[in-house]
Write a protein that holds these residues in place. Structure first.
Motif, PDB file in Angstrom:
ATOM      1  N   HIS A  68      -0.521  -3.400 -21.499  1.00 21.51           N
ATOM      2  CA  HIS A  68      -1.673  -2.847 -20.798  1.00 21.51           C
ATOM      3  C   HIS A  68      -1.774  -3.518 -19.431  1.00 21.51           C
ATOM      4  CE1 HIS A  68      -2.869  -1.091 -24.621  1.00 21.51           C
ATOM      5  NE2 HIS A  68      -2.589  -2.257 -25.158  1.00 21.51           N
ATOM      6  N   LEU A  69      -1.744  -2.708 -18.385  1.00 19.53           N
ATOM      7  CA  LEU A  69      -1.757  -3.244 -17.012  1.00 19.53           C
ATOM      8  C   LEU A  69      -3.133  -3.022 -16.381  1.00 19.53           C
ATOM      9  CD1 LEU A  69       1.663  -1.755 -15.861  1.00 19.53           C
ATOM     10  CD2 LEU A  69       1.233  -4.013 -16.847  1.00 19.53           C
ATOM     11  N   PHE A  70      -3.673  -4.065 -15.785  1.00 15.14           N
ATOM     12  CA  PHE A  70      -4.956  -3.987 -15.080  1.00 15.14           C
ATOM     13  C   PHE A  70      -4.763  -4.522 -13.683  1.00 15.14           C
ATOM     14  CE2 PHE A  70      -5.946  -4.347 -19.550  1.00 15.14           C
ATOM     15  CZ  PHE A  70      -6.880  -3.368 -19.733  1.00 15.14           C
ATOM     16  N   TRP A  75      -3.421  -8.798 -16.593  1.00  7.16           N
ATOM     17  CA  TRP A  75      -4.543  -8.676 -15.668  1.00  7.16           C
ATOM     18  C   TRP A  75      -4.077  -9.100 -14.277  1.00  7.16           C
ATOM     19  CZ3 TRP A  75      -9.156  -6.567 -16.780  1.00  7.16           C
ATOM     20  CH2 TRP A  75     -10.143  -6.661 -15.808  1.00  7.16           C
ATOM     21  N   GLY A  76      -4.321  -8.273 -13.275  1.00  5.79           N
ATOM     22  CA  GLY A  76      -3.871  -8.583 -11.921  1.00  5.79           C
ATOM     23  C   GLY A  76      -2.368  -8.412 -11.787  1.00  5.79           C
ATOM     24  N   CYS A  77      -1.843  -7.354 -12.405  1.00  8.15           N
ATOM     25  CA  CYS A  77      -0.400  -7.202 -12.560  1.00  8.15           C
ATOM     26  C   CYS A  77       0.323  -6.752 -11.302  1.00  8.15           C
ATOM     27  CB  CYS A  77      -0.114  -6.200 -13.668  1.00  8.15           C
ATOM     28  SG  CYS A  77      -0.701  -4.535 -13.288  1.00  8.15           S
ATOM     29  N   GLY A  78      -0.416  -6.322 -10.278  1.00  7.51           N
ATOM     30  CA  GLY A  78       0.283  -5.811  -9.097  1.00  7.51           C
ATOM     31  C   GLY A  78       1.137  -4.620  -9.475  1.00  7.51           C
ATOM     32  N   GLN A  79       2.431  -4.737  -9.271  1.00  7.91           N
ATOM     33  CA  GLN A  79       3.350  -3.643  -9.575  1.00  7.91           C
ATOM     34  C   GLN A  79       3.798  -3.634 -11.030  1.00  7.91           C
ATOM     35  OE1 GLN A  79       4.000  -5.947  -6.996  1.00  7.91           O
ATOM     36  NE2 GLN A  79       2.738  -4.667  -5.714  1.00  7.91           N
ATOM     37  N   MET A  98       7.117  -5.679 -17.104  1.00  9.78           N
ATOM     38  CA  MET A  98       8.351  -4.933 -17.343  1.00  9.78           C
ATOM     39  C   MET A  98       9.441  -5.874 -17.866  1.00  9.78           C
ATOM     40  SD  MET A  98      10.675  -2.779 -14.648  1.00  9.78           S
ATOM     41  CE  MET A  98       9.821  -1.217 -14.684  1.00  9.78           C
ATOM     42  N   ILE A  99       9.567  -7.030 -17.252  1.00  4.53           N
ATOM     43  CA  ILE A  99      10.595  -7.985 -17.653  1.00  4.53           C
ATOM     44  C   ILE A  99      10.233  -8.625 -18.997  1.00  4.53           C
ATOM     45  CG2 ILE A  99      11.755 -10.145 -17.015  1.00  4.53           C
ATOM     46  CD1 ILE A  99      11.403  -9.142 -14.058  1.00  4.53           C
ATOM     47  N   PHE A 100       8.966  -8.975 -19.173  1.00  4.71           N
ATOM     48  CA  PHE A 100       8.524  -9.529 -20.456  1.00  4.71           C
ATOM     49  C   PHE A 100       8.809  -8.544 -21.582  1.00  4.71           C
ATOM     50  CE2 PHE A 100       5.592 -10.330 -23.882  1.00  4.71           C
ATOM     51  CZ  PHE A 100       5.582 -11.709 -23.993  1.00  4.71           C
ATOM     52  N   SER A 101       8.462  -7.300 -21.352  1.00  2.93           N
ATOM     53  CA  SER A 101       8.649  -6.256 -22.351  1.00  2.93           C
ATOM     54  C   SER A 101      10.126  -6.103 -22.709  1.00  2.93           C
ATOM     55  CB  SER A 101       8.094  -4.944 -21.812  1.00  2.93           C
ATOM     56  OG  SER A 101       7.986  -3.997 -22.810  1.00  2.93           O
ATOM     57  N   ARG A 160       0.802  -1.220   0.000  1.00  2.00           N
ATOM     58  CA  ARG A 160       0.000   0.000   0.000  1.00  2.00           C
ATOM     59  C   ARG A 160       0.839   1.276   0.000  1.00  2.00           C
ATOM     60  NH1 ARG A 160      -5.047  -1.805   0.624  1.00  2.00           N
ATOM     61  NH2 ARG A 160      -5.392  -3.697   1.826  1.00  2.00           N
ATOM     62  N   GLN A 161       2.153   1.144   0.142  1.00  2.00           N
ATOM     63  CA  GLN A 161       3.010   2.327   0.173  1.00  2.00           C
ATOM     64  C   GLN A 161       4.347   2.035  -0.510  1.00  2.00           C
ATOM     65  OE1 GLN A 161       4.276   3.278   4.224  1.00  2.00           O
ATOM     66  NE2 GLN A 161       3.437   1.323   4.889  1.00  2.00           N
ATOM     67  N   ARG A 162       5.024   3.107  -0.909  1.00  2.00           N
ATOM     68  CA  ARG A 162       6.275   2.947  -1.647  1.00  2.00           C
ATOM     69  C   ARG A 162       7.325   2.195  -0.851  1.00  2.00           C
ATOM     70  NH1 ARG A 162      10.155   7.729  -3.566  1.00  2.00           N
ATOM     71  NH2 ARG A 162      10.964   7.378  -1.501  1.00  2.00           N
ATOM     72  N   ASP A 163       7.403   2.444   0.455  1.00  2.00           N
ATOM     73  CA  ASP A 163       8.393   1.739   1.272  1.00  2.00           C
ATOM     74  C   ASP A 163       8.195   0.221   1.214  1.00  2.00           C
ATOM     75  OD1 ASP A 163       9.628   4.087   2.012  1.00  2.00           O
ATOM     76  OD2 ASP A 163       8.737   4.155   4.015  1.00  2.00           O
ATOM     77  N   GLN A 164       6.945  -0.222   1.137  1.00  2.00           N
ATOM     78  CA  GLN A 164       6.684  -1.656   1.007  1.00  2.00           C
ATOM     79  C   GLN A 164       7.152  -2.173  -0.346  1.00  2.00           C
ATOM     80  OE1 GLN A 164       2.438  -1.437   2.013  1.00  2.00           O
ATOM     81  NE2 GLN A 164       2.848  -3.078   3.492  1.00  2.00           N
ATOM     82  N   MET A 165       6.929  -1.390  -1.395  1.00  2.00           N
ATOM     83  CA  MET A 165       7.392  -1.787  -2.726  1.00  2.00           C
ATOM     84  C   MET A 165       8.909  -1.871  -2.751  1.00  2.00           C
ATOM     85  SD  MET A 165       6.684  -2.723  -5.715  1.00  2.00           S
ATOM     86  CE  MET A 165       7.396  -2.810  -7.327  1.00  2.00           C
ATOM     87  N   ASP A 166       9.559  -0.897  -2.124  1.00  2.00           N
ATOM     88  CA  ASP A 166      11.020  -0.931  -2.050  1.00  2.00           C
ATOM     89  C   ASP A 166      11.484  -2.189  -1.319  1.00  2.00           C
ATOM     90  OD1 ASP A 166      11.185   1.488  -3.385  1.00  2.00           O
ATOM     91  OD2 ASP A 166      11.502   2.672  -1.554  1.00  2.00           O
ATOM     92  N   ALA A 167      10.807  -2.514  -0.215  1.00  4.19           N
ATOM     93  CA  ALA A 167      11.159  -3.719   0.542  1.00  4.19           C
ATOM     94  C   ALA A 167      10.918  -4.968  -0.294  1.00  4.19           C
ATOM     95  CB  ALA A 167      10.360  -3.780   1.844  1.00  4.19           C
ATOM     96  N   TYR A 168       9.801  -5.004  -1.015  1.00  5.17           N
ATOM     97  CA  TYR A 168       9.495  -6.158  -1.866  1.00  5.17           C
ATOM     98  C   TYR A 168      10.596  -6.354  -2.911  1.00  5.17           C
ATOM     99  CZ  TYR A 168       7.187  -9.348  -5.033  1.00  5.17           C
ATOM    100  OH  TYR A 168       6.909 -10.441  -5.809  1.00  5.17           O
TER     101      TYR A 168
END
Length: 106
Positions: A103-105, A82-86, A91-94, A41-49
């Motif tokens: 297209h991200l959903f 679909w259900g791409c999360g982040q 990004m890697i596929f591309s 839910r926040q950038r710090d969590q994405m950074d940690a992930y």
């Protein structure tokens, strides 16, 4: 203007931000990831992930993409994630298949 990042650059920046946090916050963030299954839910969590799972995620995807037909590399394709999360898989596929349309959903 939209600035596009490579996965490497994204991982590098997330790692720097995460490592700059106090250890107590780092521990809290790691727990909030729920072993990679938590809702971020926040950038710090994405950074940690990205810090804990980013490279593992990339390697898993690269192994999976090796099983896709090579003909995808020479075609104009669109990806609907679909259900791409982040959006890391897209990004890697591309990057691997040089896709121009993703297209991200969520």
């Amino acid at each position: 203007m939209l600035k596009l990042f490579s996965f490497d650059k994204l991982l590098e920046q997330a790692t720097k931000r995460f490592q700059s946090l106090p250890e107590s916050i780092q521990r809290e963030l790691k727990e909030s990831l729920e072993n990679g299954k938590g809702i971020l839910r926040q950038r710090d969590q994405m950074d940690a992930y990205l810090y804990f799972y980013g490279e593992i995620h990339r390697q898993k995807l690269l192994r999976a993409f090796k099983h896709l037909p090579e003909s995808l590399q020479n075609r104009n394709i669109s990806v609907i994630d679909w259900g791409c999360g982040q959006g890391l898989a897209s990004m890697i596929f591309s990057y691997v298949f040089r896709t121009k349309s993703v297209h991200l959903f969520r």
